[in-house]
Structures are given as C-alpha cells and as structure tokens.
Design an enzyme around this catalytic site. Structure first.
Site, PDB file in Angstrom:
ATOM      1  N   ASP A   1     -15.970  29.265  15.288  1.00 53.23           N
ATOM      2  CA  ASP A   1     -15.708  28.391  14.539  1.00 53.23           C
ATOM      3  C   ASP A   1     -14.568  28.618  13.482  1.00 53.23           C
ATOM      4  OD1 ASP A   1     -16.386  25.420  13.712  1.00 53.23           O
ATOM      5  OD2 ASP A   1     -16.961  26.513  11.854  1.00 53.23           O
TER       6      ASP A   1
ATOM      7  N   GLU B   1     -11.922  28.066  18.395  1.00 52.80           N
ATOM      8  CA  GLU B   1     -11.675  26.814  17.772  1.00 52.80           C
ATOM      9  C   GLU B   1     -10.399  27.071  16.965  1.00 52.80           C
ATOM     10  OE1 GLU B   1     -13.379  23.374  15.138  1.00 52.80           O
ATOM     11  OE2 GLU B   1     -13.373  25.527  14.525  1.00 52.80           O
TER      12      GLU B   1
END
Length: 635
Positions: A310, A365
């Site tokens: 993330d 991401e």
C-alpha cells in the site's frame, strides 16, 4: 539505483547468517519462547537509558527484569523457566516493555515485535498478550502453484457479513471463501489484517506490524482461514502497509524509546501531512531488519502467498505525491525528489521474497507510473510482479459523472484500458474499496442511485434507470477485465452492484455498523435483480479460466467507432464486441473474425438482459477485408 540496492544487499550478506538470518529476526526479537521453557527477549531502543520487562508474570514490577544493553541500541533479556519447568511467561499473560527515557520518565510500551494484542471493551488502548498456545494451528494444505491468470477478490474480514457487527475469521472461512470460489476468483486479497487500533482507518493506520488483528479472532483462526483457502486452490495476499505507521505511542511504534525518531525520520520529514502518520527511515539498518522480517513472518508463519504494498507512491517521492500530477515525463521519476532509500527498500523486499519464496506475488499500489517498477531487480527495476492500473476506475467515474451516454469517447476508453508500460503487468479494476468509501459512490450507485432502493425487485417494472445501470455495470466490468491488464480485481460485494457505500463506526455516524457490512443476502433473494449481476460476474470469471485472456498478449483492437459507439477487439482467440450506443442496435454489423459463436452475452436473460440474440447460431466469415484484416462477418 541498482548500485544502492547492491551495496545494501552486500552489507546484509556480510552479516552473520546473511540475508536468511537478517530477515528471520522475528524469531529472536520481541519475546520468544525457548524449547526448555525459558524466555529470550530482544528489543531495539537506541534512545532508551534502560529497558525492563513487566507483566502478569512478575506482578507488574517494572524493575525486576532489566534488559542487558548491547551494541547499536539493542537490548536483551533471558528469563529462565520456572522450577517445575513451566514457561517463565505463561500463554495469555499480559506484558509491557518498560522504557526509561532520556528525561527519566518511565514509558510502558508494546513491543514492536508483539504477535498478539487485544483491547478490552472498557479500555481505549490495546494490551500486549504473550501468544504461546500449547498447540499452534498446523497447516494441512500446500499453497497453490503460482497463477498465470490472477482474478483477485479484495476483501475485508470485519465487514464480510450482512449483520451490523465486526465479522470473524471463522465467518470468512466458512461463509465467504465458498462464495469467492463459486464466483470464479482464484485469489483473495485481505485488507486490515495487520493490527490497527482505529477500526475506521480501514487497516491503514497500523499499530502492531507483527500482530494479526484480534478483533476478528485469534492468530490460529487466521491460519485456519488461509489453510482452508489453500484447500480450495485460492491464493491469499496480504495488504501490507510499510509506507507509514500510526502516530499512537501507547499501543503503537511512535516514540517507542522516548524519542521522535527510532523507527522514523525525526522532525518534519517523519510526518505525513495528509495521513497524520509517521514515516519510516528506510536508510536505517534496524528499520530494514524490522520491515523485511515482517514480510517474512507473514509468509512463513501464516502462509500468505504474497503482498499488495500500500501507498507505494508516497514511499517513492519526498513529496509523497501530495499536490503533484504525473504526465509520464521521465523527469518526474528521476531526480532529487525521489526517495532512493525507500525505493531501495522495495527492491530489497522484492529480492528477498523472490529469493526465499519465489512462488510469492507482489503488487505495487502506485499511481505515478514509475518506470520499471515491475521489472526484475537485476535489470534495475523495482522487482514487483504487478502494479495497479489506477487510472481505469478514475476514468469510469469521470465518464459517468461528466458525460452524457451519447458523448462517451470510444478511443479515450480504449486508450485508458491499454495505456500501460511495455512488459510490465497491470491489475485492471473498474472499482476497488476506494470508490466504495463514504463520500464516494460505487459504479452501481452512480448508475442507479436512489432507484436501487425501490426498483431492484423483478416484481417491479424495469425502469430505464435500472435497465441502463444493470447493462452498463456488466459491460464496464467485462471490457475492463478483458482489455485492461494482465490481472483483474474486484472489491467484495461490487460484483453484484452492492448498494450504498462503506462507512465504519465512528463518532460522526453514532458508531453505527449499518454501512460497515456486505449484504451478500441480496444475491440469494430470487426476487431481486442483484442475482443477474452476480451471475454475470461468475460466468465472466469462469470464461477467463477457460480461455486465459489475462495471461495472453495484449489485445488487438480492430474497431473503436465513435459514431456507432462500438468497440471490438481480439484476445486469447476470442472476439469481444461492445455496443455502448444508448439507443441504437445494429443488424448485419461487420466485424473482424473468422468464426463466431456466442460464449458470453450481457443481453442474456440470466443476466437481466433482453434476450435479443440467438445463442444456437454459428456464423462463418467471408473473404471480405475489413479493418486491415482479410476476413470478416456480419453480426
């Protein structure tokens, strides 16, 4: 970049035991049970004047068990077993590391390496609990082989129930995994597993990096859940948050040793302006040990099959992507604004995973489009296997919000779906958890809005809004699935057009769980139209399983006709034809193809369509050149 990575790796390899031992530190740091019943403890607290261990085992005496100071800010403690050979610290005991700070203050902290933390209902902060059951869960099933076509079901354990409560690992194991399997997804990506004190953070404000969230159950419950997924042939990925950490100090990493640095940059550089969280110092040797060992622990103890990293964009740049746009110009990706230490950490992480567990998958991401992020580290790349195609959901939202149906631009849609870096794999998705959060809307809710409350029953007339919404929902997902990348992702519930939005219990909504749930029961009601979208999603995935277009070369787009609003392309031996015109159907429409038989039709009755096509007919081409191909036929 490769030189910086190589120097780091060379230094690690020169340590005793090399990369293997350096990244296995989760077995020695924290509090670890020895076979003979003793306890070995180790911490890194460079700013501490003294370190002690207190807990139930010693009546919370803060000074009876002092640590011995070692080099480089490390501290260690050995506690022998009891006289009867019993463990020195019993399973389930509460513990705290007691830090004497430089100003003399005593700080009660949870070990950064704690494996299990819980919060009593009458308390605000979490407590560290020594997890050492007499018999830990034993995995029975091997991990699935590395997948060629990755169909990802993005999930959150806590909301995976129609009931307004925090759902459990057990519920996910026995009620949700069979649903995922039936829908044709072969991979589940789990959010909010790393312990986070604030439930409404969606798991992105991590407080205990080595602890599986106790609000859903025990560590053994999670291990069982992963094992059952493996028995179904489902790969399990962890949404790992190494881009930042919660500011909590009582039950988090912040100010662990009484300083504002330790694991983080000190001062302004150590704080994220938008997320109000702490930022890791990736140049620090012990931070690298902590983060790399964290990844290895999740793989080896819990049997996760890889990670979705993330916040990679925030890691890659000193500006963290705040107030910055990316056009694709190479000057945006190379220069002093790039955090080379963070990029080097990501390269080390991928190198370690690929070296020790080559079957594992890593996903980045990144919204910036950093070149070579998904190329091997040996080429100077980031080493990731996939990156998220984050422009695709934004494009669908922009089209639906801003354009009339007759103004949709076919060329722009195709460009967005095919605009990816050469030989870097992308994960396409029409929407993820980001679009489902409060303040935003899912595609289904944007398309049908308030009519979802009143007109989704098959007993009601099919209104133009519901008809348009159902048809476009299917078409958007299929064209994204087939044209947008080398993998596909869906957030739980969106496959059937889950109504409304996601909102976790918080003060602003009176701690309500009404929107923190997934109403899977809607698909089981035969009188509701959600069943049509659910069936289409299932059969779309099953068709991909049969033909493998995600593992095939990028599609050949033979038509993107602005006047007719038609897109046609070939991939994996299939021809995909989409008519996005709001009111015009076509007879004898010429397309490039050699032989034609319908395999999936969004207009079929079982998907809530109008059944305008005969599925029993086979069509054969003629030697009629069309769109630079020698053969074509009429559909």
């Amino acid at each position: 970049r490769y030189s910086l990575f190589y120097n780091h790796l060379k230094n690690i390899e020169q340590c005793e035991g090399g990369l293997d031992q350096f990244t296995k530190s989760y077995k020695t740091f924290g509090v670890n049970q020895l076979l003979e019943g003793g306890i070995y403890c180790r911490e890194w607290a460079p700013g501490a004047e003294a370190v002690f261990l207190a807990g139930d085992f010693n009546g919370w005496n803060p000074f009876s068990h002092p640590y011995k100071k070692l080099e480089y800010g490390k501290w260690e403690l050995f506690i022998p077993p009891g006289e009867d050979g019993c463990p020195a610290v019993p399973h389930g005991s509460k513990l705290k590391v007691v830090i004497r700070a430089q100003n003399g203050a005593l700080l009660y902290r949870i070990s950064p390496w704690a494996r299990y933390v819980v919060r009593d209902e009458d308390k605000v902060n979490y407590d560290w609990v020594h997890w050492n059951p007499p018999q830990s869960y034993i995995h029975k099933h091997p991990s699935p082989k590395r997948l060629k076509s990755l169909r990802i079901y993005e999930s959150h354990v806590g909301i995976a129930s129609p009931e307004g409560k925090v759902a459990s690992y057990k519920n996910f194991t026995y009620n949700v995994l069979p649903r995922i399997k039936d829908l044709g997804y072969n991979c589940v990506q789990l959010m909010a597993i790393m312990e986070h004190a604030y439930y409404a953070s969606f798991g992105y404000q991590v407080t205990s990096f080595f602890a599986a969230s106790s609000r859903y159950g025990t560590p053994d419950d999670l291990k069982e859940m992963i094992d059952v997924a493996h028995s179904m042939g489902i790969t399990v990925l962890l949404d790992v948050v190494h881009s930042h950490a919660s500011k909590n100090s009582e039950d988090g990493l912040n100010q662990f040793d009484g300083t504002d640095s330790c694991f983080f940059h000190s001062g302004y550089r150590g704080n994220h302006q938008l997320w109000d969280s702490r930022l890791f110092d990736y140049a620090n040797w012990e931070v690298l040990r902590f983060l790399l060992s964290n990844l290895r622990m999740w793989i080896e103890d819990y049997r996760f099959d890889g990670f979705r990293f993330d916040g990679v964009t925030s890691m890659l740049y000193h500006h963290h992507g705040i107030g910055t746009g990316f056009s694709g110009d190479y000057n945006e990706y190379f220069g002093l604004h790039v955090d080379e230490d963070a990029l080097c950490y990501l390269m080390l992480a991928n190198h370690m995973i690929n070296s020790l567990h080559p079957e594992c998958i890593t996903i980045a991401e990144d919204v910036s489009g950093m070149p070579a992020l998904c190329r091997p580290v040996a080429e100077g790349g980031g080493g990731f296997d996939y990156r998220l195609a984050m422009a695709i959901p934004d494009k669908w939202i922009q089209i639906i919000k801003e354009l009339k149906d007759e103004d949709w631009n076919m060329g722009n849609i195709v460009h967005t779906l095919t605009n990816r870096r050469y030989e870097e794999k992308y994960i396409a998705y029409a929407e993820s958890h980001d679009q489902a959060l409060v303040g935003d809307k899912t595609l289904a809710f944007r398309l049908m809005d308030a009519e979802m409350y009143t007109n989704m029953s098959v007993l009601m007339p099919l209104t133009p809004v519901i008809d348009r919404g159902i048809q476009l929902h299917k078409m958007i997902r299929l064209i994204t699935h087939a044209l947008g990348g080398e993998s596909y992702l869906n957030f739980m519930g969106n496959e059937f057009g889950h109504p409304e939005w996601l909102d976790f219990p918080r003060i602003g909504n009176n701690e309500s769980y009404h929107y923190a749930r997934r109403q899977f029961n809607l698909t089981e009601d035969d009188l509701l139209r959600y069943k049509f979208l659910n069936a289409f999603d299932r059969d779309m995935n099953r068709l991909e399983e049969r033909f493998g277009w995600l593992a095939s070369p990028q599609a050949y787009v033979s038509e993107k006709h602005e006047g007719n609003k038609v897109i046609a392309f070939e991939r994996a031996g299939l021809v995909f034809i989409f008519n996005f015109h709001p009111y015009q159907s076509y007879v004898d429409y010429r397309v490039v193809v050699s032989k034609y038989k319908i395999l999936l039709d969004s207009d079929a009755g079982e998907y809530g369509g109008h059944q305008r096509l005969d599925h029993n007919t086979e069509y054969f081409s003629e030697e009629y050149p069309h769109n630079y191909r020698p053969n074509s036929l009429m559909v």
